[in-house]
Write a protein that holds these residues in place. Structure first.
Motif, mmCIF file in Angstrom:
data_model
loop_
_atom_site.group_PDB
_atom_site.id
_atom_site.type_symbol
_atom_site.label_atom_id
_atom_site.label_comp_id
_atom_site.label_asym_id
_atom_site.label_seq_id
_atom_site.Cartn_x
_atom_site.Cartn_y
_atom_site.Cartn_z
ATOM 1 N N ARG A 70 0.945 -0.952 -0.097
ATOM 2 C CA ARG A 70 0.049 0.101 -0.381
ATOM 3 C C ARG A 70 0.765 1.381 -0.066
ATOM 4 N NH1 ARG A 70 -3.315 -3.379 3.239
ATOM 5 N NH2 ARG A 70 -5.310 -3.729 1.876
ATOM 6 N N ILE A 71 1.937 1.324 0.561
ATOM 7 C CA ILE A 71 2.767 2.294 0.629
ATOM 8 C C ILE A 71 3.629 2.668 -0.679
ATOM 9 C CG2 ILE A 71 5.203 3.185 1.225
ATOM 10 C CD1 ILE A 71 4.714 1.748 4.134
ATOM 11 N N VAL A 72 3.639 1.640 -1.302
ATOM 12 C CA VAL A 72 4.292 1.737 -2.915
ATOM 13 C C VAL A 72 3.206 2.249 -3.787
ATOM 14 C CG1 VAL A 72 5.155 0.540 -5.175
ATOM 15 C CG2 VAL A 72 5.902 -0.211 -2.560
ATOM 16 N N ASN A 73 1.641 1.522 -3.681
ATOM 17 C CA ASN A 73 0.693 2.376 -4.406
ATOM 18 C C ASN A 73 0.702 3.793 -4.011
ATOM 19 O OD1 ASN A 73 0.256 -0.269 -5.422
ATOM 20 N ND2 ASN A 73 -1.537 -0.772 -4.254
ATOM 21 N N PHE A 74 0.756 4.041 -2.792
ATOM 22 C CA PHE A 74 0.477 5.492 -2.181
ATOM 23 C C PHE A 74 1.451 6.305 -3.015
ATOM 24 C CE2 PHE A 74 0.998 9.131 0.628
ATOM 25 C CZ PHE A 74 -0.056 9.607 0.557
ATOM 26 N N LEU A 75 2.703 5.719 -3.058
ATOM 27 C CA LEU A 75 3.794 6.670 -3.566
ATOM 28 C C LEU A 75 3.756 6.834 -5.235
ATOM 29 C CD1 LEU A 75 6.842 5.356 -1.523
ATOM 30 C CD2 LEU A 75 5.600 7.658 -1.307
ATOM 31 N N ILE A 76 3.205 5.755 -5.817
ATOM 32 C CA ILE A 76 2.973 6.047 -7.164
ATOM 33 C C ILE A 76 1.809 6.989 -7.502
ATOM 34 C CG2 ILE A 76 1.935 4.723 -9.086
ATOM 35 C CD1 ILE A 76 3.529 2.306 -8.260
ATOM 36 N N ASP A 77 0.645 7.130 -6.417
ATOM 37 C CA ASP A 77 -0.236 7.742 -6.919
ATOM 38 C C ASP A 77 0.211 9.385 -6.487
ATOM 39 O OD1 ASP A 77 -2.289 5.912 -7.301
ATOM 40 O OD2 ASP A 77 -3.080 5.942 -5.222
ATOM 41 N N VAL A 78 1.056 9.323 -5.491
ATOM 42 C CA VAL A 78 1.579 10.826 -5.304
ATOM 43 C C VAL A 78 2.554 11.286 -6.539
ATOM 44 C CG1 VAL A 78 3.204 12.098 -3.744
ATOM 45 C CG2 VAL A 78 1.353 10.617 -2.874
ATOM 46 N N LEU A 79 3.153 10.522 -7.075
ATOM 47 C CA LEU A 79 4.198 10.889 -8.043
ATOM 48 C C LEU A 79 3.195 10.903 -9.295
ATOM 49 C CD1 LEU A 79 7.144 10.574 -9.496
ATOM 50 C CD2 LEU A 79 6.398 8.396 -10.296
ATOM 51 N N VAL A 80 2.183 10.309 -9.544
ATOM 52 C CA VAL A 80 1.262 10.628 -10.856
ATOM 53 C C VAL A 80 0.702 12.146 -10.588
ATOM 54 C CG1 VAL A 80 -0.712 9.980 -12.204
ATOM 55 C CG2 VAL A 80 1.373 8.194 -11.322
ATOM 56 N N PHE A 81 -0.167 12.192 -9.448
ATOM 57 C CA PHE A 81 -0.898 13.391 -9.248
ATOM 58 C C PHE A 81 0.139 14.560 -8.956
ATOM 59 C CE2 PHE A 81 -4.153 10.145 -8.058
ATOM 60 C CZ PHE A 81 -4.821 10.425 -9.001
ATOM 61 N N GLY A 82 1.166 14.283 -8.709
ATOM 62 C CA GLY A 82 2.003 15.530 -8.507
ATOM 63 C C GLY A 82 2.772 15.875 -9.824
ATOM 64 N N SER A 83 3.031 14.856 -10.719
ATOM 65 C CA SER A 83 3.403 15.408 -11.932
ATOM 66 C C SER A 83 2.292 16.018 -12.828
ATOM 67 C CB SER A 83 3.924 14.148 -12.724
ATOM 68 O OG SER A 83 2.873 13.259 -13.113
ATOM 69 N N LEU A 84 0.979 15.437 -12.648
ATOM 70 C CA LEU A 84 -0.114 16.084 -13.270
ATOM 71 C C LEU A 84 -0.338 17.504 -12.882
ATOM 72 C CD1 LEU A 84 -2.560 13.225 -13.552
ATOM 73 C CD2 LEU A 84 -1.392 14.254 -15.499
ATOM 74 N N TYR A 85 -0.161 17.800 -11.517
ATOM 75 C CA TYR A 85 -0.397 19.040 -10.890
ATOM 76 C C TYR A 85 0.831 19.748 -11.342
ATOM 77 C CZ TYR A 85 -0.332 23.070 -7.479
ATOM 78 O OH TYR A 85 -0.692 23.965 -6.574
ATOM 79 N N ILE A 86 1.990 19.709 -11.380
ATOM 80 C CA ILE A 86 3.048 20.464 -11.964
ATOM 81 C C ILE A 86 2.942 20.780 -13.494
ATOM 82 C CG2 ILE A 86 5.429 20.535 -12.398
ATOM 83 C CD1 ILE A 86 5.798 19.095 -9.696
ATOM 84 N N GLY A 87 2.712 19.767 -13.989
ATOM 85 C CA GLY A 87 2.513 20.337 -15.487
ATOM 86 C C GLY A 87 1.199 20.942 -15.592
ATOM 87 N N PHE A 88 0.078 20.733 -15.043
ATOM 88 C CA PHE A 88 -0.994 21.540 -15.308
ATOM 89 C C PHE A 88 -0.962 22.891 -14.998
ATOM 90 C CE2 PHE A 88 -5.358 22.930 -14.499
ATOM 91 C CZ PHE A 88 -6.077 22.954 -15.503
ATOM 92 N N ILE A 89 -0.538 23.134 -13.585
ATOM 93 C CA ILE A 89 -0.320 24.389 -13.098
ATOM 94 C C ILE A 89 0.735 25.409 -13.862
ATOM 95 C CG2 ILE A 89 0.209 25.681 -10.713
ATOM 96 C CD1 ILE A 89 -2.769 24.398 -10.845
ATOM 97 N N TYR A 90 1.911 24.583 -13.857
ATOM 98 C CA TYR A 90 3.201 25.276 -14.154
ATOM 99 C C TYR A 90 3.491 25.234 -15.591
ATOM 100 C CZ TYR A 90 3.995 25.805 -9.128
ATOM 101 O OH TYR A 90 3.781 26.056 -8.039
ATOM 102 N N GLY A 91 2.612 24.506 -16.517
ATOM 103 C CA GLY A 91 2.765 24.436 -18.113
ATOM 104 C C GLY A 91 3.977 23.586 -18.278
ATOM 105 N N VAL A 92 4.400 22.652 -17.408
ATOM 106 C CA VAL A 92 5.353 21.697 -17.691
ATOM 107 C C VAL A 92 4.992 20.489 -18.488
ATOM 108 C CG1 VAL A 92 7.680 20.515 -16.970
ATOM 109 C CG2 VAL A 92 6.847 22.648 -15.868
ATOM 110 N N GLN A 93 5.062 20.662 -19.653
ATOM 111 C CA GLN A 93 4.450 19.536 -20.662
ATOM 112 C C GLN A 93 5.186 18.030 -20.249
ATOM 113 O OE1 GLN A 93 1.863 19.989 -22.440
ATOM 114 N NE2 GLN A 93 1.647 17.747 -22.856
ATOM 115 N N GLY A 94 6.525 17.899 -19.994
ATOM 116 C CA GLY A 94 7.202 16.936 -19.629
ATOM 117 C C GLY A 94 6.502 16.198 -18.279
ATOM 118 N N ALA A 95 6.168 17.011 -17.629
ATOM 119 C CA ALA A 95 5.611 16.280 -16.230
ATOM 120 C C ALA A 95 4.303 15.708 -16.497
ATOM 121 C CB ALA A 95 5.559 17.496 -15.220
ATOM 122 N N THR A 96 3.438 16.533 -17.377
ATOM 123 C CA THR A 96 2.137 16.016 -17.666
ATOM 124 C C THR A 96 2.065 14.546 -18.362
ATOM 125 O OG1 THR A 96 1.577 18.486 -17.646
ATOM 126 C CG2 THR A 96 0.054 16.743 -18.536
#
Length: 121
Positions: free
Chosen positions: A3-29
């Motif tokens: 569950r820790i690994v699943n949670f960390l993957i969720d944080v990584l995915v949603f963090g990259s989507l957030y950074i890509g969406f808010i700051y316009g970093v296409q690579g993160a999205t």
């Protein structure tokens, strides 16, 4: 630990989507979109193949209700974000795989409930 690994993957995915969406970093999205395609297709194909489904059913362990709600909620958020971003096919595939996964987990929980020692059924 799983569950820790699943949670960390969720944080990584949603963090990259957030950074890509808010700051316009296409690579993160793109990291988030790749994860959606990868896990969506992996779940979809895996749950549609009978031998894989039987193996997963044999290896299934009880998951508490809070974790299943969290898992469903994160899947719903991902689908909403994918559709909002214009990735309709990705959102559809991920929604179908999330629905199959939720149905599979519900079936397995029901099977585990029926096989509890002392259960009259």
């Amino acid at each position: 630990m799983k569950r820790i690994v699943n949670f960390l993957i969720d944080v990584l995915v949603f963090g990259s989507l957030y950074i890509g969406f808010i700051y316009g970093v296409q690579g993160a999205t793109n990291i988030g979109y790749f994860a959606g395609w990868f896990f969506g297709l992996l779940n979809l194909v895996g749950l549609l193949i009978p031998s894989v489904r039987e193996k997963a059913a044999a290896d299934y362990k009880h998951q508490n209700l809070c974790w299943r709600i969290y898992d469903g909620f994160t899947d719903l958020i991902y689908v909403c974000f994918a559709v909002y971003s214009g990735w309709f096919v990705l959102g559809t595939i991920y929604a179908i795989s999330a629905g199959l996964k939720a149905h599979f987990k519900a079936e397995q929980e029901k099977n585990l409930e029926l096989h509890i020692p002392g259960n009259p059924e």
